[in-house]
Each structure stands twice: as structure tokens, then as C-alpha cells.
Design a protein around this motif. Structure first.
Motif, PDB file in Angstrom:
ATOM      1  N   GLN A 423       0.850  -1.190   0.000  1.00  0.00           N
ATOM      2  CA  GLN A 423       0.000   0.000   0.000  1.00  0.00           C
ATOM      3  C   GLN A 423       0.885   1.238   0.000  1.00  0.00           C
ATOM      4  O   GLN A 423       1.988   1.223   0.544  1.00  0.00           O
ATOM      5  CB  GLN A 423      -0.920   0.028   1.222  1.00  0.00           C
ATOM      6  CG  GLN A 423      -1.922  -1.124   1.261  1.00  0.00           C
ATOM      7  CD  GLN A 423      -2.722  -1.138   2.549  1.00  0.00           C
ATOM      8  OE1 GLN A 423      -2.367  -0.505   3.532  1.00  0.00           O
ATOM      9  NE2 GLN A 423      -3.814  -1.888   2.548  1.00  0.00           N
ATOM     10  N   ASP A 424       0.365   2.338  -0.591  1.00  0.00           N
ATOM     11  CA  ASP A 424       1.178   3.544  -0.729  1.00  0.00           C
ATOM     12  C   ASP A 424       1.467   4.186   0.622  1.00  0.00           C
ATOM     13  O   ASP A 424       2.507   4.810   0.805  1.00  0.00           O
ATOM     14  CB  ASP A 424       0.479   4.549  -1.648  1.00  0.00           C
ATOM     15  CG  ASP A 424       1.437   5.608  -2.140  1.00  0.00           C
ATOM     16  OD1 ASP A 424       2.489   5.242  -2.683  1.00  0.00           O
ATOM     17  OD2 ASP A 424       1.154   6.810  -1.939  1.00  0.00           O
ATOM     18  N   ASN A 425       0.546   4.032   1.581  1.00  0.00           N
ATOM     19  CA  ASN A 425       0.757   4.632   2.901  1.00  0.00           C
ATOM     20  C   ASN A 425       1.390   3.656   3.888  1.00  0.00           C
ATOM     21  O   ASN A 425       1.380   3.898   5.089  1.00  0.00           O
ATOM     22  CB  ASN A 425      -0.570   5.147   3.456  1.00  0.00           C
ATOM     23  CG  ASN A 425      -1.594   4.040   3.638  1.00  0.00           C
ATOM     24  OD1 ASN A 425      -1.393   2.913   3.178  1.00  0.00           O
ATOM     25  ND2 ASN A 425      -2.701   4.355   4.288  1.00  0.00           N
ATOM     26  N   GLU A 473      12.724   4.414  -1.096  1.00  0.00           N
ATOM     27  CA  GLU A 473      11.781   3.730  -0.212  1.00  0.00           C
ATOM     28  C   GLU A 473      12.245   3.809   1.235  1.00  0.00           C
ATOM     29  O   GLU A 473      11.428   3.887   2.153  1.00  0.00           O
ATOM     30  CB  GLU A 473      11.613   2.271  -0.653  1.00  0.00           C
ATOM     31  CG  GLU A 473      10.536   1.510   0.101  1.00  0.00           C
ATOM     32  CD  GLU A 473       9.139   2.076  -0.150  1.00  0.00           C
ATOM     33  OE1 GLU A 473       8.260   1.866   0.719  1.00  0.00           O
ATOM     34  OE2 GLU A 473       8.926   2.721  -1.202  1.00  0.00           O
ATOM     35  N   ARG A 476      11.096   7.066   2.418  1.00  0.00           N
ATOM     36  CA  ARG A 476       9.657   7.007   2.661  1.00  0.00           C
ATOM     37  C   ARG A 476       9.364   6.262   3.955  1.00  0.00           C
ATOM     38  O   ARG A 476       8.484   6.650   4.730  1.00  0.00           O
ATOM     39  CB  ARG A 476       8.935   6.299   1.503  1.00  0.00           C
ATOM     40  CG  ARG A 476       8.966   7.053   0.184  1.00  0.00           C
ATOM     41  CD  ARG A 476       8.130   6.346  -0.881  1.00  0.00           C
ATOM     42  NE  ARG A 476       6.723   6.511  -0.643  1.00  0.00           N
ATOM     43  CZ  ARG A 476       5.902   5.637  -0.098  1.00  0.00           C
ATOM     44  NH1 ARG A 476       6.373   4.449   0.267  1.00  0.00           N
ATOM     45  NH2 ARG A 476       4.625   5.891   0.089  1.00  0.00           N
ATOM     46  N   PRO A 490       4.677   9.818  -3.310  1.00  0.00           N
ATOM     47  CA  PRO A 490       4.124   8.479  -3.543  1.00  0.00           C
ATOM     48  C   PRO A 490       5.181   7.518  -4.077  1.00  0.00           C
ATOM     49  O   PRO A 490       6.148   7.922  -4.709  1.00  0.00           O
ATOM     50  CB  PRO A 490       3.014   8.724  -4.573  1.00  0.00           C
ATOM     51  CG  PRO A 490       3.378  10.005  -5.229  1.00  0.00           C
ATOM     52  CD  PRO A 490       4.070  10.821  -4.195  1.00  0.00           C
ATOM     53  N   ARG A 491       4.989   6.235  -3.805  1.00  0.00           N
ATOM     54  CA  ARG A 491       5.915   5.201  -4.264  1.00  0.00           C
ATOM     55  C   ARG A 491       5.791   5.035  -5.777  1.00  0.00           C
ATOM     56  O   ARG A 491       4.705   5.115  -6.333  1.00  0.00           O
ATOM     57  CB  ARG A 491       5.594   3.876  -3.569  1.00  0.00           C
ATOM     58  CG  ARG A 491       6.425   2.709  -4.047  1.00  0.00           C
ATOM     59  CD  ARG A 491       5.963   1.410  -3.427  1.00  0.00           C
ATOM     60  NE  ARG A 491       6.163   1.388  -1.993  1.00  0.00           N
ATOM     61  CZ  ARG A 491       5.179   1.320  -1.114  1.00  0.00           C
ATOM     62  NH1 ARG A 491       3.923   1.251  -1.523  1.00  0.00           N
ATOM     63  NH2 ARG A 491       5.429   1.314   0.176  1.00  0.00           N
ATOM     64  N   PRO A 493       5.429   2.714  -8.644  1.00  0.00           N
ATOM     65  CA  PRO A 493       5.011   1.305  -8.708  1.00  0.00           C
ATOM     66  C   PRO A 493       5.705   0.500  -9.797  1.00  0.00           C
ATOM     67  O   PRO A 493       5.575  -0.712  -9.833  1.00  0.00           O
ATOM     68  CB  PRO A 493       3.501   1.418  -8.991  1.00  0.00           C
ATOM     69  CG  PRO A 493       3.379   2.692  -9.770  1.00  0.00           C
ATOM     70  CD  PRO A 493       4.447   3.614  -9.233  1.00  0.00           C
TER      71      PRO A 493
END
Length: 641
Positions: A423-425, A473, A476, A490-491, A493
Motif C-alpha cells: 500500500q502507498d501509505n 523507499e 519514505r 508516492p511510491r 510502482p
């Protein structure tokens, strides 16, 4: 039966009753039957072209017609009249004056009402002065613009505490007052027989439509003129919002809890808290200031430095000293970034890896696989805010079975359980694990592929694209696991797309070929991180292009040294006849690097103080680089530092 006739604007429709100096207005009925009834009701009225109307002072007589509109006419032999306004609204100021006097008597208030000639006639404005309330009301009938309003407002407020303005039409000034005070007042007049009835309208932020009430239904109090719709809400007592000016560029700050904050500050607002801080706007020195932060945000620790992530604003109030910096969101800088701001001491960075724990006695209880998944997730999540990594062997030694001697394929399946679902979060904490040589886990591409990150299937753990993705990442993960969590990008993908960041004109592969063509210029040099970056920048200069930091990180193969250190080393040897190649590296928005000032100082040049001057110097260095490596080379423009 009366017959309706069209209104002729050239005819005199208003007069005063009694004498030329009277302020008793009247509007003549235009219908013959209505005028006949009017005459019977007021047989002793005499009509005058009054001075309060801007008239000549001559006597008027009413003219009754059945085939055209009834009107006033000057008695022959009187003075020449130059009266400008003669229509039914030409006596509105006198009807307003009379209505306010009646309202004062009705409510037993002491006050004075006067008409004002502001340059176009006696009907420009009507003022009501309430000395006991230290308040004035102005009914503005003539046109007015901001500067004239500002000057008049200052003059009217000279001996009172508050001035309420009422306008006949909506416009920029009513919007200005609505923004300043949270409300605006309007007036309008309607013809009823020989009268013009005054109505008062109120508009607030909470109710954008105007609510109208007859003037006789309003009240005059110590709080001013109140309509029935505002009886329960003292709109005139609402504290106006301060003026807000956006601050250009990033704003850094560190809280100063020891500094006092005034309890009665005019900048205190609902849902906000005021705190003292040392604030550093972009291109400016540090200043001690008051910050306005959201009240529902946890106050950050004072030992760290923070950067506003939204547009900070400077709040000021007209006629009130002081100012406040308002912001809503912020993120904490790491120790290295904070040390460069001057707001914090240079703190040592935490070690890149967690120390290997001492051998532990064999646990009496073996963890189940599900419990091991939960425990690994907890350990890595706790390590993330400090930016630390952990070796797989150390993790296995700490937790024992089932991690000990776990084969690579089973290790990948285990870590998929740790990081599922993607998931992004939610961070991918597996990127914090390392092999014993410090590299990424050999099974990490398989983990990412099974989690759903495209382009990772069959990828090597030594891939530069994977290392760049894992570093992003990791940042993040630090942002998402810290308390409170910080905003983060945002990541990405798709690993394939991450491998190909946008280039301004030519592809990265073309830049590689250009680099190879220029290798003859650096032949014989030892392949080092320093020379690799220099060759890439020379290739960019040959193509009249520049790199973003993300592009440069993907292109270089040796990541042992920080990019900022390498750029300073490259330009430290620059002379007056060579350009500063670091100018060819930009941030993601195409702007100078945040540490370009440090590059200039390291090269022995005086760094500009303002951002504007710095950008000019940076742009000139780009031009010098393009000229130096043009084919054929061009004369270098003069350096600006």
C-alpha cells in the motif's frame, strides 16, 4: 382610473418642503390621480429647489398632466438653475437623513445626522455620529474607490473607535469589508407614493445572500445599527482576519520555548496556537518570530529543525504592530540537513547499520512463523525512524528459528508476508535488511516482484535502479514510521519507469555515448567516483543539457561517496578559465541545488546572499560550461561571483 405613463428622466421629480434651506424631501407622484390625492392631503405645502438638493433655491410648482408624467417646474422669474440630479433618487440622502433621525428618537439614542458634499454635490454621503458609543455610520451614495475609502475611513475614525460603512451597491469595497470584518452592510430605497423608503441589508461570511429589512424595523444601539437578522449576532464585534502575504521559497524553523508569547496577541485565532521560534526564510538571515500553528497539531520537539511543506504566510494587521508567520504542515530535517541551516548544531549521523547483538542464549520457546512475521515487522518499523538498517544474520541470531538457516526462496516468501499488502501509505520495511557485506538482500527483487512492484522480476540485487528505488523507499519508510508521520512522495510502482527519469532533450543512453566520446579528454585517469561524475557532467555540457540529481544518481555506478561531496571536489580546482560543472546539476524542479552556495564557497568564491543573485550566478556558470565544451569552444562569459 389612472393611466400609467413612462417616466421622463429629464423632468424634476424631487423637491424640499417649506423653504430653500429645508431638508424635508418629497418626491412628486407621477400619476395624475395620485398627484390629485397628494394635493388634497397636503394643501399648504410649498415646494423648493432646495440647496440640500444641489438646487438653485428657487420656488417650484407641481404640474399635473393626464397625457404625460407629472413633475415639478420652476416658477418663472427665478434664478437660473444648474441642478445636476433631478430624478426620483436625487433626494435619497435626505430620506436617509430623516429616517435616521426618526430611528434615534424611537430608541432614545443621542446622535447627530449630517449630509456630506464630497465634491459632486450635497448628496454624496450621510453620516450618523453616536458619541456615547464612539461610533460612526456612513451611508456612501457617490462612487468611491479603495484609496478614497481608506483616506475617508481614517478621517472618520479620528475621534471614534469604530466606523461602519453602508453602500448602495455591491462592489470591490463591500467585498473588502466582508473580508476585513466578516460582514458588510448595504442600503437601498424604494418609492412608495411621495416617499422613498430606506431598507438595510446585511451580508456575512456564513450567509452570502443579503437579508433586507426596513430601516424602521432596525435598532440603533451602542453596537451600531442592528437589523432583526443580526439581533442575536453582534456582527460588528467580530474580530477581522489579519492580512496574509505569501512567503516565497522554503521556510525553516526551530522552536524557542523559552521565549515568551503575548497572551493578548491580536493574532490569536480559533483553532490556532502561537509559539516562539527561530525562523529562517529562504535567502534571509535567521529571525526570532512568532509562529501560528494548527491547534490540533502536536507541538514538535524543540531540539529539531523543521521545514514548512505548504506555503507559509506573513500575517499583519493594519494599525497594529508586529507580525506572525502562519503555516499548517511541516517535516523534520535530518541531522545533516539541520546542521547546514545554522539552526542546529552539527550532530553525528546515526550509524548506517544497527550493531550486531551479542550472541543470546538459546530461547526456550521457538517462535511460530506467524509470530516471527509480526516480530520482524515490529523490529524493522522501530529501526526505521532512526534511518538504520539490519543484517539478516543479526536478525536471525536475535530471533532464532524459523529464521536461522532459512533458504533464499523461503526467505523471500517470509518477507512477502512481512510487507503484505503493498500500500502507498505503508512502507516496505524489507529494504532495511542487508546481507553481511552491506548490500541489499539477494532475494529483494523476488520479494518486490511478488508484492507487485513491476519490473523487478529477474532483476539483480546489485542493479543501480534497484539501489536508487530502495534508497527512496528507505526515505519514505523513515517518514511514515516517525511519530508524527511526515508527508512523503508516492511510491513509484514500476521499476522500469523508475529506471528512466525524464531527460530535458536527449535520452540518458545518448548521454552515456557522449560521455564515452569525451573519455579521451580524461584518458589516463584512475576510475574514481570523482572522475566518473566529472565525465558525466562534461558529456551534459557537450549536449548543452543538465542533469537532475535523480538522473545523475541513476547514471553513476559508484555510490561510495555522497554526491554533494563529489561536486565540491570537482569544482574546488576550478579556475577563472574553467566553468563550475556542478551548475549542470539541478533539483527536480530545474532550480539550483540547495547547497550550491556551499559549492561556491568551497571553490573560493563569495556566495551571493539573495536567491535572485544566486540564480543569476548559477545560470551564468551553466552558460560558461556550455561555451567551454561547445564544438568549437566559445569564449566564456564573465563570471558573476
Amino acid at each position: 382610473m389612472s393611466t400609467s405613463v413612462p417616466y421622463d428622466h429629464r423632468l424634476v421629480q424631487t423637491a424640499v418642503v417649506g423653504d430653500a434651506h429645508s431638508d424635508h424631501p418629497v418626491i412628486l407622484p407621477m400619476d395624475a390621480a395620485e398627484l390629485d390625492a397628494w394635493r388634497r392631503r397636503h394643501p399648504h405645502y410649498t415646494y423648493w429647489c432646495g440647496y440640500e438638493l444641489g438646487g438653485c433655491g428657487g420656488k417650484l410648482m407641481d404640474r399635473l398632466y393626464h397625457d404625460k408624467v407629472c413633475h415639478f417646474a420652476h416658477v418663472s422669474g427665478g434664478p437660473t438653475c444648474g441642478r445636476a440630479a433631478t430624478g426620483e433618487s436625487s433626494a435619497d440622502h435626505l430620506f436617509i437623513k430623516r429616517g435616521l433621525r426618526n430611528l434615534l428618537g424611537k430608541h432614545g439614542q443621542r446622535g447627530t445626522v449630517a449630509t456630506r458634499d464630497l465634491g459632486s454635490g450635497p448628496g454624496d454621503a450621510v453620516d450618523l455620529h453616536l458619541p456615547a458609543a464612539r461610533r460612526r455610520l456612513r451611508f456612501q451614495l457617490s462612487r468611491l474607490y479603495y484609496r478614497g475609502w481608506r483616506a475617508a475611513n481614517l478621517a472618520l475614525a479620528d475621534d471614534v473607535d469604530e466606523v461602519d460603512w453602508l453602500f448602495g451597491t455591491d462592489g470591490p469595497l463591500t467585498e473588502e469589508l466582508l473580508a476585513r470584518k466578516g460582514y458588510s452592510l448595504r442600503f437601498r430605497l424604494e418609492t412608495v407614493g411621495g416617499e422613498r423608503r430606506v431598507h438595510i441589508g446585511t451580508r456575512t461570511h456564513d450567509e452570502p445572500s443579503v437579508h433586507w429589512h426596513p430601516l424602521e424595523d432596525c435598532r440603533i444601539t451602542q453596537g451600531g445599527l442592528l437589523t432583526p437578522s443580526t439581533e442575536t449576532v453582534r456582527v460588528s464585534g467580530r474580530c477581522p482576519k489579519p492580512f496574509a502575504f505569501p512567503i516565497d521559497g522554503p521556510v525553516l524553523f526551530a522552536l524557542a520555548p523559552e521565549a515568551p508569547v503575548p497572551d493578548d496577541s491580536s493574532f490569536a485565532g480559533e483553532g490556532r496556537r502561537l509559539v516562539a521560534a527561530d525562523v529562517k526564510p529562504s535567502g534571509s538571515p535567521i529571525v526570532r518570530a512568532i509562529l501560528s500553528l494548527p491547534n490540533d497539531t502536536e507541538l514538535p520537539p524543540a531540539k529539531h529543525v523543521y521545514r514548512a511543506t505548504d506555503h507559509a504566510r506573513l500575517l499583519v494587521r493594519e494599525g497594529v504592530g508586529g507580525w506572525v508567520v502562519s503555516l499548517n504542515r511541516f517535516v523534520r530535517l535530518n541531522a545533516h540537513e539541520a546542521a547546514r541551516t545554522g539552526l542546529a548544531q552539527a550532530l553525528p549521523e546515526p550509524p548506517d547499520t544497527m550493531p550486531t547483538p551479542a550472541p543470546r542464549a538459546k530461547q526456550s520457546v521457538t517462535l511460530t512463523r506467524n509470530r516471527a512475521v509480526v516480530r520482524v515487522r515490529e523490529l524493522l518499523t522501530n529501526a526505521a525512524p532512526r534511518g538504520r538498517t539490519m543484517r539478516w544474520s543479526a536478525l536471525a541470531a536475535q530471533l532464532g528459528a524459523p529464521l536461522v538457516d532459512m533458504p533464499q526462496n523461503e526467505r523471500a516468501a517470509f518477507l512477502v508476508e512481512v510487507d503484505s499488502p503493498l500500500q502507498d501509505n505503508k512502507p516496505v520495511v524489507s529494504i532495511l535488511l542487508r546481507e553481511d557485506d552491506g548490500g541489499l538482500l539477494r532475494c529483494l527483487p523476488a520479494v518486490l516482484d511478488k508484492l507487485g512492484v513491476k519490473g523487478t522480476g529477474g532483476m539483480s540485487a546489485d542493479s543501480s535502479a534497484l539501489r536508487a528505488w530502495a534508497e527512496r523507499e528507505r526515505e519514505r519508510t523513515m517518514a511514515l514510521c516517525v511519530t508524527p508521520s511526515r508527508e512523503t512522495s508516492p511510491r513509484k510502482p514500476d521499476m522500469a519507469k523508475a529506471e528512466q527519469p525524464k531527460a530535458p532533450a536527449s535520452s540518458l543512453e545518448e548521454r552515456r555515448r557522449a560521455t564515452q566520446e569525451k573519455e579521451r579528454k580524461t584518458a589516463g585517469r584512475q576510475a574514481t567516483p570523482h572522475t566518473e561524475i566529472e565525465q558525466l557532467l562534461i558529456a551534459a555540457a557537450c549536449q548543452q543539457q543538465a542533469f537532475t540529481t535523480a538522473e545523475l544518481e541513476l547514471l553513476r555506478s559508484d555510490h561510495r561517496m555522497d554526491l554533494s561531496v563529489l561536486l565540491m571536489r570537482i569544482d574546488r580546482a576550478a579556475t577563472g578559465s574553467t566553468p563550475l560543472l556542478s551548475s549542470l546539476v539541478t533539483d527536480e524542479d530545474g532550480a539550483p541545488l540547495p547547497y550550491f552556495r556551499d559549492v561556491l564557497r568551497a571553490a573560493g568564491y563569495r556566495a551571493p546572499q539573495t536567491d535572485k543573485a544566486l540564480k543569476l550566478a548559477w545560470r551564468r556558470e551553466q552558460e560558461r560550461a556550455y561555451a567551454a565544451y561547445a564544438d568549437p569552444p566559445q569564449p566564456l562569459p564573465e563570471r558573476l561571483v
